[in-house]
Design a protein around this motif. Structure first.
Motif, PDB file in Angstrom:
ATOM      1  N   GLN A   7       5.082  -0.199  -9.962  1.00 53.71           N
ATOM      2  CA  GLN A   7       6.222   0.414  -9.272  1.00 53.71           C
ATOM      3  C   GLN A   7       7.263  -0.661  -8.990  1.00 53.71           C
ATOM      4  O   GLN A   7       7.007  -1.622  -8.253  1.00 53.71           O
ATOM      5  CB  GLN A   7       5.772   1.059  -7.959  1.00 53.71           C
ATOM      6  CG  GLN A   7       6.882   1.747  -7.188  1.00 53.71           C
ATOM      7  CD  GLN A   7       6.411   2.186  -5.814  1.00 53.71           C
ATOM      8  OE1 GLN A   7       6.127   1.370  -4.943  1.00 53.71           O
ATOM      9  NE2 GLN A   7       6.303   3.500  -5.625  1.00 53.71           N
ATOM     10  N   SER A   9       0.843  -1.193   0.000  1.00 52.60           N
ATOM     11  CA  SER A   9       0.000   0.000   0.000  1.00 52.60           C
ATOM     12  C   SER A   9       0.875   1.238   0.000  1.00 52.60           C
ATOM     13  O   SER A   9       2.037   1.189   0.407  1.00 52.60           O
ATOM     14  CB  SER A   9      -0.928   0.009   1.224  1.00 52.60           C
ATOM     15  OG  SER A   9      -0.181   0.065   2.416  1.00 52.60           O
ATOM     16  N   ARG A  10       0.318   2.324  -0.458  1.00 50.38           N
ATOM     17  CA  ARG A  10       1.026   3.604  -0.449  1.00 50.38           C
ATOM     18  C   ARG A  10       0.002   4.722  -0.325  1.00 50.38           C
ATOM     19  O   ARG A  10      -1.196   4.523  -0.548  1.00 50.38           O
ATOM     20  CB  ARG A  10       1.858   3.784  -1.721  1.00 50.38           C
ATOM     21  CG  ARG A  10       1.047   4.068  -2.975  1.00 50.38           C
ATOM     22  CD  ARG A  10       1.928   4.505  -4.131  1.00 50.38           C
ATOM     23  NE  ARG A  10       1.134   4.927  -5.282  1.00 50.38           N
ATOM     24  CZ  ARG A  10       0.629   6.149  -5.434  1.00 50.38           C
ATOM     25  NH1 ARG A  10       0.841   7.073  -4.502  1.00 50.38           N
ATOM     26  NH2 ARG A  10      -0.089   6.474  -6.511  1.00 50.38           N
ATOM     27  N   ARG A  11       0.462   5.900  -0.023  1.00 51.94           N
ATOM     28  CA  ARG A  11      -0.402   7.077   0.079  1.00 51.94           C
ATOM     29  C   ARG A  11       0.173   8.210  -0.758  1.00 51.94           C
ATOM     30  O   ARG A  11       1.392   8.397  -0.809  1.00 51.94           O
ATOM     31  CB  ARG A  11      -0.544   7.520   1.539  1.00 51.94           C
ATOM     32  CG  ARG A  11      -1.361   6.553   2.398  1.00 51.94           C
ATOM     33  CD  ARG A  11      -1.554   7.096   3.813  1.00 51.94           C
ATOM     34  NE  ARG A  11      -2.362   6.189   4.610  1.00 51.94           N
ATOM     35  CZ  ARG A  11      -3.686   6.207   4.661  1.00 51.94           C
ATOM     36  NH1 ARG A  11      -4.369   7.133   3.946  1.00 51.94           N
ATOM     37  NH2 ARG A  11      -4.354   5.350   5.404  1.00 51.94           N
ATOM     38  N   ASP A  12      -0.721   8.952  -1.412  1.00 49.27           N
ATOM     39  CA  ASP A  12      -0.286  10.101  -2.197  1.00 49.27           C
ATOM     40  C   ASP A  12      -0.171  11.319  -1.293  1.00 49.27           C
ATOM     41  O   ASP A  12      -0.525  11.266  -0.098  1.00 49.27           O
ATOM     42  CB  ASP A  12      -1.250  10.341  -3.366  1.00 49.27           C
ATOM     43  CG  ASP A  12      -2.661  10.694  -2.903  1.00 49.27           C
ATOM     44  OD1 ASP A  12      -2.871  10.920  -1.692  1.00 49.27           O
ATOM     45  OD2 ASP A  12      -3.561  10.737  -3.763  1.00 49.27           O
ATOM     46  N   ASN A  49       5.572  -3.839  -7.588  1.00 46.84           N
ATOM     47  CA  ASN A  49       4.355  -3.617  -6.810  1.00 46.84           C
ATOM     48  C   ASN A  49       3.259  -3.163  -7.771  1.00 46.84           C
ATOM     49  O   ASN A  49       3.465  -2.221  -8.547  1.00 46.84           O
ATOM     50  CB  ASN A  49       4.588  -2.552  -5.739  1.00 46.84           C
ATOM     51  CG  ASN A  49       5.651  -2.954  -4.746  1.00 46.84           C
ATOM     52  OD1 ASN A  49       5.760  -4.122  -4.373  1.00 46.84           O
ATOM     53  ND2 ASN A  49       6.444  -1.993  -4.294  1.00 46.84           N
TER      54      ASN A  49
END
Length: 250
Positions: free
Chosen positions: A239, A178-181, A200
């Motif tokens: 990614q 997971s990631r956040r902008d 990813n």
């Protein structure tokens, strides 16, 4: 006259005997003193001779320094690791129409594996090729495109909402990611890897997060983005785990 004479003779003989005895004892004592150093040395020699004859303990040899003619790194003994990926082993100074991969070729360190372009299959079912998202009101999908004050170190591929996403290469699923902008929006996905690649994949709902997968197998489906970002082009995000550009493989 005879008695005094006898006494004198006896006394003289006694004196001679005493003098002779003293002389003998003196010679014996002198001989012992002369023999004493030799005997002492002999004893000492007997004591030290076993140590002299005893072999010296082997000293640990120092590791020889590697000369400049020796190969320091131990690479593969053949090019099979590269050829099975569809790549070609060549000197790194040559132009590679794809991406160079290290430690896949035999020989010198400068000889590396040139992986061909388009090594991965099409991600999105119903599409004939992987198409990079163009610019829209929310940004562009190319690698290192500008996203506010940051760079987008990923590539966005156009897909249909809820469309099936296929596995681009054989490997193993290594759990959720997971990631956040910058605005705080969360994006979820899964990590896919093998001996060569690690990527990813965001904006998808995988059917499972762990286990082996084969190329072309249904991996999951695309999550819609229109609900959160009106006017955005539906896409998945790729990614690389090391932050490099995945464009040569798609």
């Amino acid at each position: 006259m005879r008695t005094p004479l006898r006494v004198c003779v006896t006394a003289a003989l006694l004196v001679c005997y005493i003098l002779s005895s003293c002389a003998t004892e003196h010679e014996v004592s002198k001989g012992e003193k002369l023999q004493s150093p030799d005997s002492h040395i002999k004893v000492m020699r007997n004591y030290t001779e076993p140590d002299v004859r005893r072999p010296k303990p082997a000293t640990q040899r120092k590791k020889a320094k590697k000369s400049g003619h020796q190969r320091v790194s131990m690479g593969p003994r053949s090019d099979i690791s590269c050829t099975r990926l569809g790549g070609t082993c060549q000197p790194h100074r040559y132009i590679c129409q794809g991406r160079y991969l290290e430690d896949k070729c035999s020989g010198a360190k400068k000889r590396q594996c040139c992986a061909r372009v388009g090594a991965w299959t099409v991600f999105c079912a119903g599409h004939h090729k992987n198409r990079v998202r163009a610019c829209d009101v929310h940004g562009c999908g190319t690698f290192i495109s500008r996203r506010g004050n940051k760079l987008h170190k990923a590539v966005d591929l156009v897909c249909d909402d809820y469309g099936i996403v296929n596995t681009p290469f054989s490997g193993s699923l290594a759990g959720p990611v997971s990631r956040r902008d910058p605005a705080g929006n969360a994006f979820n996905g899964v990590r896919l890897l093998n001996d060569v690649y690690c990527v990813n994949i965001f904006n998808i709902r995988p059917y499972r997060y762990i286990g082996p997968v084969v190329q072309g197998e249904a991996l999951g489906y695309l999550l819609p983005l229109q609900e959160r970002f009106s006017g955005i082009t539906s896409h998945l995000e790729l990614q690389m785990c090391d932050g490099t550009d995945p464009s040569p493989f798609i």
